[in-house]
Design an enzyme around this catalytic site. Structure first.
Site, PDB file in Angstrom:
ATOM      1  N   LYS A 233       0.852  -1.189   0.000  1.00  0.00           N
ATOM      2  CA  LYS A 233       0.000   0.000   0.000  1.00  0.00           C
ATOM      3  C   LYS A 233       0.884   1.235   0.000  1.00  0.00           C
ATOM      4  O   LYS A 233       1.853   1.325   0.763  1.00  0.00           O
ATOM      5  CB  LYS A 233      -0.900  -0.035   1.236  1.00  0.00           C
ATOM      6  CG  LYS A 233      -1.948   1.053   1.315  1.00  0.00           C
ATOM      7  CD  LYS A 233      -2.859   0.802   2.524  1.00  0.00           C
ATOM      8  CE  LYS A 233      -3.954   1.845   2.673  1.00  0.00           C
ATOM      9  NZ  LYS A 233      -4.865   1.547   3.796  1.00  0.00           N
ATOM     10  N   SER A 305      -9.515   1.645   2.815  1.00  0.00           N
ATOM     11  CA  SER A 305      -8.599   2.361   1.944  1.00  0.00           C
ATOM     12  C   SER A 305      -7.538   1.477   1.306  1.00  0.00           C
ATOM     13  O   SER A 305      -6.806   1.905   0.408  1.00  0.00           O
ATOM     14  CB  SER A 305      -7.915   3.481   2.729  1.00  0.00           C
ATOM     15  OG  SER A 305      -7.067   2.955   3.751  1.00  0.00           O
ATOM     16  N   SER A 329     -10.035  -0.519   7.053  1.00  0.00           N
ATOM     17  CA  SER A 329      -9.392  -0.459   5.740  1.00  0.00           C
ATOM     18  C   SER A 329      -8.704  -1.734   5.300  1.00  0.00           C
ATOM     19  O   SER A 329      -8.238  -1.823   4.164  1.00  0.00           O
ATOM     20  CB  SER A 329      -8.377   0.693   5.713  1.00  0.00           C
ATOM     21  OG  SER A 329      -9.043   1.923   5.766  1.00  0.00           O
TER      22      SER A 329
END
Length: 614
Positions: A233, A305, A329
């Site tokens: 990420k 996210s 997330s």
């Protein structure tokens, strides 16, 4: 800042504390002035505080704009309090000397910088005083499985589990370089559809892969992740490689050092192939390159996210990925994209070199295609780091062959009967019984758990204070009422008193969770049940989200508040998509959590199905 005495004198309150009065001055000597008097030994100068005078509230130099009782009348609506008119008047008249000076640290001339790596002094410890958490020993025993011959198809190789890939690499049936090129080709092919990659690290990856192959050829095998391509990420710092947070103001940001988790994966011999998308500043699934899409249903976002890790792992574009969670997330994109997400206990995995959203909530964890893969990755990235003051030493006790019979699995009866629970969730509870675990009804008080989110909004607004005050937050693509720009601005008006009260409520909630876990080993919950997502993120308990079946949806799903001007797409006939359940474990008991997850995954029998077209 003026002294107490200087303020009192200029404020016209009088020379309190002077040792002589005006009448006494006339009695001394007509030729002796006040100036001569105060020059005498022991005399007090009117502009100096008397010896022994302590500092006092309300004596600062008046600063800031004038405020009125009307200002407070409106402001009290924001914090839902009500004061009497005379109290509002007094508050307004004294605001500039009582509380406005407290903002001195962020205004000139004494403004001080708070660097990104400065965490708050107060720390959240999920382990309550007087209790012990976690296993007593370190143990890590993988499954002993025959992975069979290497598949002929590149796609079959790409979708294989880390457990399979690692054995093929260790036995030299597959090279890291070949596997890396398979994933790089798939990233090139499918990223235009999914928009899950922010930066492809092709040259870096191939260099790491060749190094891994050379080490393995020299019998220097590092373990299960050696030679396995992964994606991170894009809030994990990577030396010399852009780390953008998915946000326009940081598109050109290139760190000089790797994040602690990246260093550990490098040490394990893993191969970084891509920096993956996240919703800007870790909110939902829209970043400066667009919206990351769900491989199972391309008409909807991947959820966030950790959108990029979810989509790329589900589509077989990486061996595994690293996501992060503050309030859902990892859980949400794992649900949406049908992958396994392991959110570790708060403090187990260091966040050094990762973007801070909320110091007391942020967690980094693996997103994989199988349950065992997740614990393989967690094993490599666990342990404290001096750069993260909230990271702690911990043990990991995992035996893939351990029996789960007799484990007590708590569940909330009401939550299994209403949305967002589905037939898949209810069937999972029956599967718990089938594999020999024992369902146990548990309860929680009906409290306003959403009040805890005040802590998230306050900490997040503090983390990005400069971005907000300098209006760089205005550059983000999403400017809706439920996106960070508006929320960061609104958070400036949260009450500090309410922040403390929310923090106290947090401990009260943790005591309730301790009560529940005194009676059960695990919890089984609908993955996206609001209060459990909130509670367990704030208490720091680990969770494992895994695919449990499939459901049909008649409308695209979204992380964003409904927008009448942009309705979501409807489907007829309904679309079939994966659905997962979530197990919640005791603090630092990820071993037990994944042992139970392995048993359920095997019984569910749905982990092998892939999204069509990939």
């Amino acid at each position: 800042m003026k002294t107490r005495r200087e303020f009192l004198a200029t404020a016209g309150i009088g020379l309190l504390g002077v040792t002589v009065t005006a009448e006494e001055l006339t009695d001394v000597s007509k030729k002796e002035s006040a100036a001569t008097l105060v020059d005498r030994p022991g005399a007090q100068n009117p502009n100096q505080e008397p010896a022994g005078m302590p500092p006092a509230f309300g004596t600062a130099t008046p600063v800031g704009p004038e405020v009125s009782a009307g200002t407070f009348t409106e402001a009290q609506k924001l914090v839902q309090v009500e004061m009497a008119p005379k109290d509002l008047e007094q508050a307004a008249k004294t605001w500039r000397v009582n509380l406005a000076p407290l903002y001195e640290r962020r205004v000139e001339p004494k403004k001080i910088a708070l660097e990104n790596d400065i965490a708050p002094w107060s720390r959240w410890d999920p382990v309550l005083p007087g209790t012990n958490a976690g296993p007593e020993r370190n143990r890590f025993i993988r499954s002993k499985i025959d992975v069979g011959p290497l598949p002929e198809s590149d796609a079959d190789i790409a979708f294989a589990s880390v457990s399979q890939l690692s054995q093929w690499i260790e036995s030299r049936k597959l090279t890291s370089e070949r596997l890396t090129n398979i994933y790089l080709k798939r990233l090139d092919q499918f990223n235009p559809t999914l928009r899950c990659v922010i930066t492809l690290t092709r040259e870096h990856a191939l260099a790491q892969a060749k190094k891994a192959d050379a080490e393995i050829a020299a019998s220097k095998y590092r373990g299960a992740l050696h030679g396995i391509p992964w994606g991170g990420k894009d809030l994990l710092d990577t030396a010399g490689i852009a780390t953008t947070y998915g946000a326009e103001p940081f598109r050109g940001r290139v760190p000089k050092e790797d994040a602690a988790v990246v260093k550990r994966l490098n040490q394990a011999g893993a191969v970084l192939v891509a920096k993956l998308s996240l919703g800007a500043l870790a909110l939902n699934d829209i970043w400066f390159g667009g919206q990351t899409m769900n491989p199972w249903l391309l008409e909807e976002g991947a959820s966030g996210s950790s959108a990029g890790p979810g989509a790329s792992t589900a589509a077989g574009l990486v061996g595994f990925s690293i996501g992060s969670e503050t309030g859902g997330s990892i859980v949400s994109p794992s649900m949406r994209c049908g992958v396994t997400g392991l959110r570790p206990t708060y403090g187990r995995v260091p966040r050094t070199g990762a973007m801070t959203l909320c110091w007391s909530l942020d967690k980094l964890g693996p997103m994989t295609r199988t349950v065992e893969d997740s614990i393989l990755v967690l094993h490599a990235i666990s342990g404290p780091d001096p750069g993260d003051v909230n990271s702690v030493p911990s043990k990991l006790d995992f035996d893939a062959n351990a029996s789960v019979k007799g484990l007590r699995v708590g569940y909330f009866p009401a939550s299994m009967k209403e949305n967002p629970a589905t037939d898949v969730d209810r069937a999972a509870l029956e599967t718990v019984k089938r594999v020999g675990m024992v369902p146990v009804e548990v309860t929680l008080p009906d409290w306003p758990y959403g009040s805890l989110q005040l802590i998230l909004f306050a900490e997040a607004a503090a983390a990005f204070e400069e971005l907000t005050l300098q209006h760089d937050i205005d550059k983000l693509k999403m400017q809706t009422f439920d996106s960070w720009p508006n929320l960061f601005r609104q958070a400036r008006f949260l009450s500090a008193v309410d922040f403390v009260q929310a923090d106290r409520m947090r401990r009260k909630v943790a005591l309730q969770m301790a009560r529940i876990f005194s009676d059960v080993d695990l919890l089984l919950v609908p993955s996206l049940r609001d209060e459990m997502l909130t509670i367990t993120n704030f208490t720091g308990h680990p969770s494992l989200t895994l695919r449990a079946g499939f459901v049909e949806v008649t409308q695209a799903r979204s992380d964003w508040a409904p927008d009448p001007d942009h309705p979501l797409q409807n489907f007829s006939p309904a679309r079939r998509v994966p659905h997962g359940v979530t197990l919640i474990g005791k603090l630092f008991q990820e071993g037990t959590l994944t042992q139970a997850g392995l048993a359920l995954e095997k019984s569910f029998g749905v982990v092998q199905e892939r999204p069509k077209g990939f």
